[in-house]
Design an enzyme around this catalytic site. Structure first.
Site, PDB file in Angstrom:
ATOM      1  N   ASP A  67       8.493 -20.718   5.465  1.00  0.00           N
ATOM      2  CA  ASP A  67       8.619 -21.521   4.254  1.00  0.00           C
ATOM      3  C   ASP A  67       7.462 -21.294   3.290  1.00  0.00           C
ATOM      4  O   ASP A  67       6.471 -20.647   3.621  1.00  0.00           O
ATOM      5  CB  ASP A  67       8.718 -23.013   4.613  1.00  0.00           C
ATOM      6  CG  ASP A  67       7.760 -23.425   5.726  1.00  0.00           C
ATOM      7  OD1 ASP A  67       6.667 -22.830   5.817  1.00  0.00           O
ATOM      8  OD2 ASP A  67       8.086 -24.339   6.502  1.00  0.00           O
ATOM      9  N   ASN A 136       8.420 -36.030  12.025  1.00  0.00           N
ATOM     10  CA  ASN A 136       9.805 -36.481  11.843  1.00  0.00           C
ATOM     11  C   ASN A 136      10.812 -35.525  12.483  1.00  0.00           C
ATOM     12  O   ASN A 136      12.020 -35.662  12.283  1.00  0.00           O
ATOM     13  CB  ASN A 136      10.119 -36.663  10.356  1.00  0.00           C
ATOM     14  CG  ASN A 136       9.966 -35.370   9.553  1.00  0.00           C
ATOM     15  OD1 ASN A 136       9.653 -34.319  10.113  1.00  0.00           O
ATOM     16  ND2 ASN A 136      10.181 -35.444   8.247  1.00  0.00           N
ATOM     17  N   HIS A 138      10.987 -32.227  11.909  1.00  0.00           N
ATOM     18  CA  HIS A 138      11.392 -31.072  11.093  1.00  0.00           C
ATOM     19  C   HIS A 138      10.877 -29.763  11.694  1.00  0.00           C
ATOM     20  O   HIS A 138       9.855 -29.731  12.360  1.00  0.00           O
ATOM     21  CB  HIS A 138      10.982 -31.229   9.624  1.00  0.00           C
ATOM     22  CG  HIS A 138       9.542 -30.973   9.308  1.00  0.00           C
ATOM     23  ND1 HIS A 138       8.811 -31.772   8.465  1.00  0.00           N
ATOM     24  CD2 HIS A 138       8.670 -29.990   9.676  1.00  0.00           C
ATOM     25  CE1 HIS A 138       7.587 -31.298   8.339  1.00  0.00           C
ATOM     26  NE2 HIS A 138       7.482 -30.216   9.068  1.00  0.00           N
ATOM     27  N   GLU A 143      14.212 -30.756   6.742  1.00  0.00           N
ATOM     28  CA  GLU A 143      13.907 -32.172   6.893  1.00  0.00           C
ATOM     29  C   GLU A 143      15.090 -32.937   7.498  1.00  0.00           C
ATOM     30  O   GLU A 143      16.225 -32.450   7.484  1.00  0.00           O
ATOM     31  CB  GLU A 143      13.557 -32.767   5.521  1.00  0.00           C
ATOM     32  CG  GLU A 143      12.341 -32.136   4.857  1.00  0.00           C
ATOM     33  CD  GLU A 143      11.013 -32.574   5.461  1.00  0.00           C
ATOM     34  OE1 GLU A 143      10.978 -32.995   6.632  1.00  0.00           O
ATOM     35  OE2 GLU A 143       9.992 -32.482   4.757  1.00  0.00           O
TER      36      GLU A 143
END
Length: 241
Positions: A67, A136, A138, A143
């Site tokens: 990313d 979380n 990810h 996400e």
């Protein structure tokens, strides 16, 4: 899913670097999928030492990063391009033409995403994908969502991600709100995956990744379906397993 738990971060990093070294030695022109953040830093340091000791040759490998922040120049010291150059590429004998990182300032961002995806396919996919994991759940910047995004795409970052990444910036307001990320299918198409996690703040995400249902709200849970994935954890990240 293979789970390896180590007493501390140094041992975790040694194991991760050993897997990368074995991959490159067994296939010198390997395609590696690389991650950023604080977790892989120890692994990258070990790889640099291995290169300096002439134990490894990176001249033929190709790399694809997971990313990059959208709208951030690669010359910004918080870009993932800058991170990779500083923490690995400037210190090994990789061919700069073999380095692939999404261009967060491309004029046509959708074309950038599709071109990135095509380039990975042209190399017959990724041999070894390295992942971190967010608090979380990810992976990459995929996400929590109502569905798994398949291919490289632009994503709006979750509030938890922005908060977590604000430690790298002067303030939370400076953290980009969007990024380009490899998709879940792109990651899952890798022949082998290792996921690194350390710290108690990752324990809940790791528990849900391993023991929860496969749920796009915990993106890493999809890894349960991969046939060659290893979780490399310190004892804190593994504490809820």
């Amino acid at each position: 899913m293979k789970i390896l738990s180590f007493k501390d971060y140094n041992e975790l990093s040694k194991e991760a670097s050993k897997i990368v070294l074995n991959q490159v030695i067994s296939k010198p022109n390997s395609v590696l999928g690389l991650a950023t953040g604080s977790t892989p830093l120890g692994m990258y340091k070990n790889l640099i030492v291995a290169y300096q000791n002439k134990n490894i040759d990176f001249s033929k490998i190709k790399t694809f990063n997971l990313d990059e922040y959208y709208g951030l120049s690669k010359h910004n010291n918080q870009s993932y391009y800058h991170y990779m150059m500083e923490n690995l590429f400037n210190h090994i004998n990789i061919d700069i033409n073999n380095i692939n990182i999404p261009n967060g300032t491309a004029s046509d961002i959708l074309k950038e995403c599709s071109d990135y995806e095509d380039k990975i396919k042209n190399y017959n996919g990724i041999d070894l994908q390295i992942l971190g994991i967010g608090v979380n759940g990810h992976i990459g910047f995929n996400e929590p969502s109502t569905y798994f995004e398949p291919s490289t795409h632009v994503v709006t970052l979750d509030k938890k991600t922005i908060e977590s990444n604000s430690r790298f910036f002067s303030s939370k307001e400076e953290v980009p709100t969007k990024a380009i990320s490899m998709g879940i299918k792109t990651i899952m198409n890798a022949k082998k995956i290792i996921l690194l996690a350390n710290g108690k703040n990752k324990a809940d995400a790791i528990f849900k990744t391993v023991n929860g249902k496969i749920d796009p709200n915990i993106p890493a849970s999809i890894l349960q379906l991969h046939n060659d994935v290893t979780l490399i954890l310190d004892k804190d990240a593994a504490s809820k397993l």
